[in-house]
Design a protein around this motif. Structure first.
Motif, PDB file in Angstrom:
ATOM      1  N   GLU A  12      42.450  50.886  34.186  1.00 18.92           N
ATOM      2  CA  GLU A  12      41.741  50.009  35.127  1.00 18.92           C
ATOM      3  C   GLU A  12      41.000  50.782  36.220  1.00 18.92           C
ATOM      4  O   GLU A  12      39.864  50.465  36.559  1.00 18.92           O
ATOM      5  CB  GLU A  12      42.739  49.032  35.760  1.00 18.92           C
ATOM      6  N   HIS A  13      41.642  51.834  36.754  1.00 19.02           N
ATOM      7  CA  HIS A  13      41.004  52.522  37.876  1.00 19.02           C
ATOM      8  C   HIS A  13      39.773  53.330  37.456  1.00 19.02           C
ATOM      9  O   HIS A  13      39.031  53.819  38.299  1.00 19.02           O
ATOM     10  CB  HIS A  13      42.017  53.388  38.643  1.00 19.02           C
ATOM     11  N   ASN A  14      39.568  53.472  36.124  1.00 14.82           N
ATOM     12  CA  ASN A  14      38.344  54.147  35.676  1.00 14.82           C
ATOM     13  C   ASN A  14      37.402  53.186  34.961  1.00 14.82           C
ATOM     14  O   ASN A  14      36.501  53.605  34.222  1.00 14.82           O
ATOM     15  CB  ASN A  14      38.693  55.306  34.736  1.00 14.82           C
ATOM     16  N   ALA A  15      37.612  51.881  35.210  1.00 16.27           N
ATOM     17  CA  ALA A  15      36.878  50.851  34.466  1.00 16.27           C
ATOM     18  C   ALA A  15      35.356  51.025  34.543  1.00 16.27           C
ATOM     19  O   ALA A  15      34.644  50.703  33.598  1.00 16.27           O
ATOM     20  CB  ALA A  15      37.275  49.474  34.963  1.00 16.27           C
ATOM     21  N   GLU A  16      34.880  51.584  35.664  1.00 13.82           N
ATOM     22  CA  GLU A  16      33.420  51.682  35.809  1.00 13.82           C
ATOM     23  C   GLU A  16      32.791  52.674  34.821  1.00 13.82           C
ATOM     24  O   GLU A  16      31.594  52.700  34.624  1.00 13.82           O
ATOM     25  CB  GLU A  16      33.052  52.024  37.273  1.00 13.82           C
TER      26      GLU A  16
ATOM     27  N   GLU B 225      41.526  47.561  30.361  1.00 16.07           N
ATOM     28  CA  GLU B 225      42.585  46.699  30.906  1.00 16.07           C
ATOM     29  C   GLU B 225      42.151  46.026  32.202  1.00 16.07           C
ATOM     30  O   GLU B 225      42.897  45.992  33.164  1.00 16.07           O
ATOM     31  CB  GLU B 225      43.868  47.513  31.121  1.00 16.07           C
ATOM     32  N   LYS B 226      40.939  45.505  32.189  1.00 12.46           N
ATOM     33  CA  LYS B 226      40.481  44.813  33.393  1.00 12.46           C
ATOM     34  C   LYS B 226      39.755  43.540  32.985  1.00 12.46           C
ATOM     35  O   LYS B 226      38.957  43.544  32.037  1.00 12.46           O
ATOM     36  CB  LYS B 226      39.530  45.728  34.182  1.00 12.46           C
ATOM     37  N   LYS B 227      40.011  42.481  33.707  1.00  8.89           N
ATOM     38  CA  LYS B 227      39.464  41.167  33.382  1.00  8.89           C
ATOM     39  C   LYS B 227      37.947  41.238  33.159  1.00  8.89           C
ATOM     40  O   LYS B 227      37.229  41.837  33.947  1.00  8.89           O
ATOM     41  CB  LYS B 227      39.750  40.209  34.545  1.00  8.89           C
ATOM     42  N   GLY B 228      37.494  40.673  32.054  1.00 12.71           N
ATOM     43  CA  GLY B 228      36.056  40.564  31.808  1.00 12.71           C
ATOM     44  C   GLY B 228      35.453  41.697  31.003  1.00 12.71           C
ATOM     45  O   GLY B 228      34.316  41.615  30.549  1.00 12.71           O
ATOM     46  N   LEU B 229      36.208  42.787  30.790  1.00  8.86           N
ATOM     47  CA  LEU B 229      35.600  43.963  30.162  1.00  8.86           C
ATOM     48  C   LEU B 229      35.368  43.803  28.651  1.00  8.86           C
ATOM     49  O   LEU B 229      34.543  44.500  28.075  1.00  8.86           O
ATOM     50  CB  LEU B 229      36.423  45.220  30.436  1.00  8.86           C
TER      51      LEU B 229
ATOM     52  N   LYS C 167      32.010  43.191  28.273  1.00  6.70           N
ATOM     53  CA  LYS C 167      31.104  44.206  28.828  1.00  6.70           C
ATOM     54  C   LYS C 167      31.138  45.491  28.025  1.00  6.70           C
ATOM     55  O   LYS C 167      30.812  46.558  28.540  1.00  6.70           O
ATOM     56  CB  LYS C 167      31.473  44.486  30.289  1.00  6.70           C
ATOM     57  N   GLY C 168      31.621  45.410  26.781  1.00  2.00           N
ATOM     58  CA  GLY C 168      31.463  46.582  25.922  1.00  2.00           C
ATOM     59  C   GLY C 168      32.721  47.186  25.349  1.00  2.00           C
ATOM     60  O   GLY C 168      32.640  48.079  24.508  1.00  2.00           O
ATOM     61  N   SER C 169      33.922  46.747  25.780  1.00  2.00           N
ATOM     62  CA  SER C 169      35.102  47.322  25.156  1.00  2.00           C
ATOM     63  C   SER C 169      35.451  46.524  23.906  1.00  2.00           C
ATOM     64  O   SER C 169      34.996  45.393  23.720  1.00  2.00           O
ATOM     65  CB  SER C 169      36.272  47.363  26.130  1.00  2.00           C
ATOM     66  N   HIS C 170      36.242  47.151  23.021  1.00  2.00           N
ATOM     67  CA  HIS C 170      36.634  46.465  21.790  1.00  2.00           C
ATOM     68  C   HIS C 170      37.838  45.567  22.049  1.00  2.00           C
ATOM     69  O   HIS C 170      37.899  44.440  21.599  1.00  2.00           O
ATOM     70  CB  HIS C 170      37.021  47.492  20.712  1.00  2.00           C
ATOM     71  N   ILE C 171      38.805  46.164  22.780  1.00  2.00           N
ATOM     72  CA  ILE C 171      40.011  45.426  23.097  1.00  2.00           C
ATOM     73  C   ILE C 171      40.258  45.528  24.595  1.00  2.00           C
ATOM     74  O   ILE C 171      40.083  46.599  25.184  1.00  2.00           O
ATOM     75  CB  ILE C 171      41.227  46.005  22.330  1.00  2.00           C
ATOM     76  N   ASN C 172      40.649  44.421  25.184  1.00  2.00           N
ATOM     77  CA  ASN C 172      40.887  44.429  26.623  1.00  2.00           C
ATOM     78  C   ASN C 172      42.210  43.729  26.925  1.00  2.00           C
ATOM     79  O   ASN C 172      42.447  42.614  26.483  1.00  2.00           O
ATOM     80  CB  ASN C 172      39.739  43.699  27.334  1.00  2.00           C
ATOM     81  N   PHE C 173      43.086  44.423  27.669  1.00  2.00           N
ATOM     82  CA  PHE C 173      44.366  43.818  28.048  1.00  2.00           C
ATOM     83  C   PHE C 173      44.214  42.959  29.293  1.00  2.00           C
ATOM     84  O   PHE C 173      43.540  43.360  30.243  1.00  2.00           O
ATOM     85  CB  PHE C 173      45.402  44.901  28.373  1.00  2.00           C
ATOM     86  N   ILE C 174      44.869  41.805  29.267  1.00  2.00           N
ATOM     87  CA  ILE C 174      44.948  40.996  30.489  1.00  2.00           C
ATOM     88  C   ILE C 174      46.403  40.534  30.639  1.00  2.00           C
ATOM     89  O   ILE C 174      47.162  40.583  29.670  1.00  2.00           O
ATOM     90  CB  ILE C 174      44.005  39.773  30.459  1.00  2.00           C
ATOM     91  N   THR C 175      46.774  40.118  31.833  1.00  2.00           N
ATOM     92  CA  THR C 175      48.134  39.599  32.036  1.00  2.00           C
ATOM     93  C   THR C 175      48.042  38.113  32.349  1.00  2.00           C
ATOM     94  O   THR C 175      47.258  37.710  33.198  1.00  2.00           O
ATOM     95  CB  THR C 175      48.820  40.334  33.203  1.00  2.00           C
TER      96      THR C 175
END
Lengths: 741, 165
Positions: free
Chosen positions: B98-102, B118-122, B125-133
């Motif tokens: 998350e802290h390197n999401a940019e 692992e950040k909401k909305g990603l 925005k280009g990732s294949h898999i994104n973790f959310i809680t």
């Protein structure tokens, strides 16, 4: 004290031995889990709360509905004992005085109502639930109850720039449940408890039924009920300076000084009998409608009716009196793209002092009134850049109180003497800026234009948060807030002349009580630094150091008696600002420790010291008493607030079905004062001894939809009083059922 | 009161040496391990190579622990630290915390590489898999189009458990 420590230690050690065995088992299992199983694992993430304004930079805490249920808490103010920084004192069973970081009883010899908390803003879903007559929150008058709560958010410190006037010492925001899954649903809870001798003590019940038709529409109807009995049968009698039964309580005032309450007066003053402490009923309808991605409506309407017997308004007999509170409300929040509007309306009637205050004329003074509060808020959220948001807002609050309802009552005089209105118009601006990833700055200012005093007050808040690295986090806050104007302090207007016949002839007297439309509003200023650290993946520490200063206290004081009246039978009073300023230094330390999936340990403690300068030696105007008045002052350490207070929550969930929760709350000894103490310097009613309250709640989830619990409140049976003239405590043993379909 | 707190602190300290907790980091690495089993790369030889964008923080340590203990059908899992997209070629998976999401944008043109965030909305925005809680549990979003674009096959079994965006 030693015994309690031993008890807690034994309990914790027992837990630890069980949990180590369980953990070794579960560690192995975890590595072998499939995706389906991983999706079911609950994770703890103490550092990542929901991203909102509420978060990080301010001193804030959240307690969830689930944590409240695990702790076996059956009442909203009692739930606040689970939150750091709050002083929560029970006066009678189910009735609480709640203060945020203190500043209570600052004036010392205040009336019991002005000694209550007038400086913390409580809200339900953003709607202020605040008594604009005397200031403060009547917790028994909340239309919602435990069953409705999703979470309670607490912001410590002045936050009027963000939340509006009256958020002086902080904000308590109660957020009601929302529903994710579609379909019909029902939640029900019932609790029954007995006190010593197996006599009934507490019955509470709650029910929520709802239907989520689709993503767009959700309807919920909820109801709640509480019936509580006192755990004590005595009353403090001001006249005799001791706790006695009701028949022996005597008057300290006027012509009937030394006389007990007649049977008729007792029936009038305590209409439900001396045994009742709280009867409360509430019902609410929640309607959420999401028209599309940019337009949504959240509406609530509700009704509440409550009667409580607790320490409240000054009367010449005893600190306890009965309050009857009834109200309707409606609240609508509309979100249209980046614009949020909230409209709320409350209409109610309060009867605040059942114990009569008789004037020599035979008439009695009443605080019973009807009221209407209306609130409109508009905010627009604008993000010119990705890392910057700017939110301008305007709001309008209008409050009308009337005691015209007393006009038809013979021999009853209202303090307001008519219909009075206060309103304020405000503009606010807040910005949230993240110039670099590790730094966040919040700046907010709000200007409130009040009608009385006719003046503009500025509140501000600067908060900044800096992440040293991913496990260490620093923050600082500077803020200033003021209270709103209150009806009573502003508009009290009662004047009555009378003649008292004596063997020496007739003497003229006057009772003359006056508000003050030019009172400066109470103000608090804060400087705070905070540090949060994840010492280990499962241990978080939260430390805050704060300094607060108050000014513009006010009190009703004795004023000059015109020469045509005979002073010993006259009473002339007016609200005045005092030169009193309080300065407080304090620290709150909280730990959140999760040794395993099954066990959570959360101790927290606040240590604080308050010094008061400009404390009047006499509550008189200089015209009344040139030698001993509000401008002849001393400096005193504030002993009215506990120096140390805090709690401990240990939650242990060995299996899916069992949950064991031990929660303790601690209050250091302190000394409270009351107007009555001015003439009774030997009074000991305000000497509050150390209090340690331990509660144990064991829950068993019998099926997916049914849970039962056994709940021991104050299980060590600490009997110390927690508040001036309050009841002795006792233990309550409760059983409960909760159903979720 | 002071005594009471000290006792609790000491007790808390003694607990922790003997116990571990399932943190989000631990669970996420186990998810990633499971994902590998449900994806198919053309260029797999004898190991699965995962790149972690960042430093030796807690999440990285968890990946390392997982990689040391696990293998898939006899193939090892390796985890390496990288700082930017220019070092990312040849990896089967890149994990951006998350802290390197940019940094996500710079990783969007890789072929044969699955990007996990692992950040909401990603996921949009280009990732294949994104973790959310969600409600205290970890969920993952999958962007199907990104898998097609990078020529990695994903099993429908995995898609059934995902939030497909």
């Amino acid at each position: 004290m030693k015994n309690y420590i031993t008890n807690i230690l034994t309990f914790l050690m027992l837990l630890s031995s069980v949990q180590v065995m369980a953990q070794q088992e579960s560690d192995k299992d975890l590595m072998e889990m499939s995706i389906e199983e991983l999706l079911e694992v609950e994770v703890y993430s103490v550092s990542k709360k929901k991203e909102s304004l509420f978060e990080a930079p301010l001193s804030s805490s959240i307690i969830t509905g689930k944590q409240i249920q695990q702790a076996g808490v059956t009442n909203i103010p009692e739930a606040l004992r689970l939150v750091p920084g709050l002083i929560v004192r029970e006066t009678t069973n189910g009735n609480y005085d709640v203060h945020l970081r203190g500043f209570d009883n600052l004036n010392r010899y205040s009336d019991a109502s002005t000694g209550g908390n007038q400086i913390t803003l409580a809200m339900i879903d953003g709607r202020p639930v605040f008594n604009n007559n005397i200031g403060g929150v009547f917790w028994e008058s909340l239309p919602v109850d435990i069953i409705d709560i999703e979470r309670i958010e607490v912001v410590r410190g002045p936050a009027a720039a963000l939340y509006g006037p009256n958020a002086v010492s902080g904000v308590i925001n109660i957020i009601t449940k929302s529903r994710e899954e579609e379909g019909y649903y029902t939640d029900a809870q019932i609790n029954y408890g007995v006190q010593e001798g197996f006599n009934p003590a507490t019955t509470t019940a709650g029910l929520r039924v709802g239907y989520k038709a689709s993503e767009k529409l959700n309807l919920t109807l909820s109801g709640n009920f509480q019936n509580r009995k006192r755990l004590d049968d005595q009353y403090f009698s001001y006249f005799d300076n001791e706790y006695v039964i009701l028949d022996s309580v005597k008057s300290t005032y006027g012509l009937n000084e030394g006389e007990p309450l007649s049977a008729e007066q007792q029936d009038y003053a305590f209409p439900n009998g001396s045994n009742e402490s709280l009867q409360k009923l509430g019902t609410n309808l929640f309607i959420d409608y999401k028209a599309n991605d940019w337009l949504s409506f959240n509406g609530q309407v509700g009704y509440q009716n409550a009667s409580s017997q607790r320490v409240f308004r000054q009367n010449p007999y005893t600190p306890l009196s009965v309050l009857s509170l009834e109200s309707f409300y409606a609240n609508l929040q509309v979100k249209a793209s980046d614009l949020t509007a909230r409209f709320s309306f409350t209409n109610g009637n309060d009867d605040l002092n059942s114990v009569p205050f008789f004037l020599p004329s035979g008439d009695s003074i009443m605080i019973a009134y009807t009221y209407e509060n209306a609130d409109i808020n508009l905010e627009y959220s604008w993000s010119p850049m990705q890392n910057l948001s700017i939110v301008p807002g305007v709001s309008y609050q209008r409050s009308t109180y009337s005691d015209n309802n007393l006009d038809d009552e013979p021999n009853q005089l209202g303090l307001l003497n008519g219909r009075k209105t206060l309103f304020n118009l405000s503009a606010s601006l807040r910005g949230d800026y993240q110039p670099i990833e590790d730094l966040r700055i919040i700046a907010a200012a709000r200007a409130d234009r009040f009608t009385k005093p006719e003046k503009v007050y500025i509140s501000y808040e600067f908060a900044t948060a800096y992440s040293l690295n991913e496990n260490n986090f620093l923050r600082a806050v500077i803020s200033r807030s003021n209270s709103g104007a209150f009806m009573g302090q502003t508009f009290i207007d009662l004047s009555q002349e009378y003649t008292v016949q004596t063997p020496f002839g007739g003497f003229n007297g006057i009772a003359d009580f006056n508000g003050n439309q030019n009172l400066e509003l109470f103000q608090l200023q804060l400087f705070e630094v905070g540090y949060r650290s994840r010492l280990m993946s499962n241990l978080e520490i939260d430390l805050e150091l704060f300094h607060q200063r108050s000014q513009n206290s006010n009190e009703i004081v004795d004023d000059e008696i015109p020469s045509q009246y005979f002073a010993p039978i006259s009473n002339v009073q007016i609200f005045k600002n005092l030169p009193l300023e309080a300065s407080q230094f304090g620290a709150t330390l909280g730990l959140n420790y999760l040794p395993s999936n099954e066990l959570q340990i959360r101790p927290f403690v606040t240590v604080q010291e308050t010094t008061t300068t400009g404390l009047p030696t006499g509550y008189n105007t200089p015209e009344r008493n040139p030698l001993n008045n509000i401008f002849t002052t001393t400096e005193e350490e504030n002993i009215q607030t506990p120096t140390i207070y805090g709690g401990l929550i240990v939650n242990y969930q060995p299996t899916e079905k069992w949950n064991i929760n031990l929660n303790s709350y601690y209050l250091d000894a302190h000394t409270q004062f009351n107007e009555y103490d001015r003439s009774n310097t030997d009074s000991s009613a305000g000497e509050i001894e150390t209090n340690l309250i331990n509660n144990l709640n064991i829950m068993y989830r019998a099926t997916d939809f049914l849970a039962i619990n056994f709940n021991a409140r104050n299980l060590a049976n600490n009997q110390n009083r927690e508040y001036y003239g309050a009841d002795r405590k006792g233990y309550v043993l409760m059983g409960g059922l909760s159903l979720s379909l | 009161m002071r005594k009471y707190l000290i006792v609790i602190l000491l007790l808390a300290a003694s607990f922790q040496s003997s116990a571990r907790v399932s943190t989000p980091e631990q669970i996420k690495t186990l998810f990633v391990f499971n994902f590998l089993k449900y994806m198919k790369w053309e260029n797999i030889q004898d190991e699965y190579r995962i790149a972690y964008v960042g430093s030796e923080d807690k999440l990285y340590q968890e990946f390392k622990a997982m990689a040391d203990q696990k293998s898939i059908a006899g193939k090892k899992i390796t985890i390496e630290l990288i700082q930017n997209a220019s070092n990312a070629t040849g990896f089967h998976m890149v994990y951006i915390p998350e802290h390197n999401a940019e940094k996500l944008r710079s990783f969007s043109s890789l072929n044969h590489t699955v990007v996990v965030t692992e950040k909401k909305g990603l996921a949009l925005k280009g990732s294949h898999i994104n973790f959310i809680t969600q409600s205290g549990k970890i969920r993952f979003e999958v962007n199907k189009e990104r898998f097609t674009e990078s020529n990695v096959k994903i099993s429908t079994q995995l898609l059934n458990l995902a939030i497909v965006v």
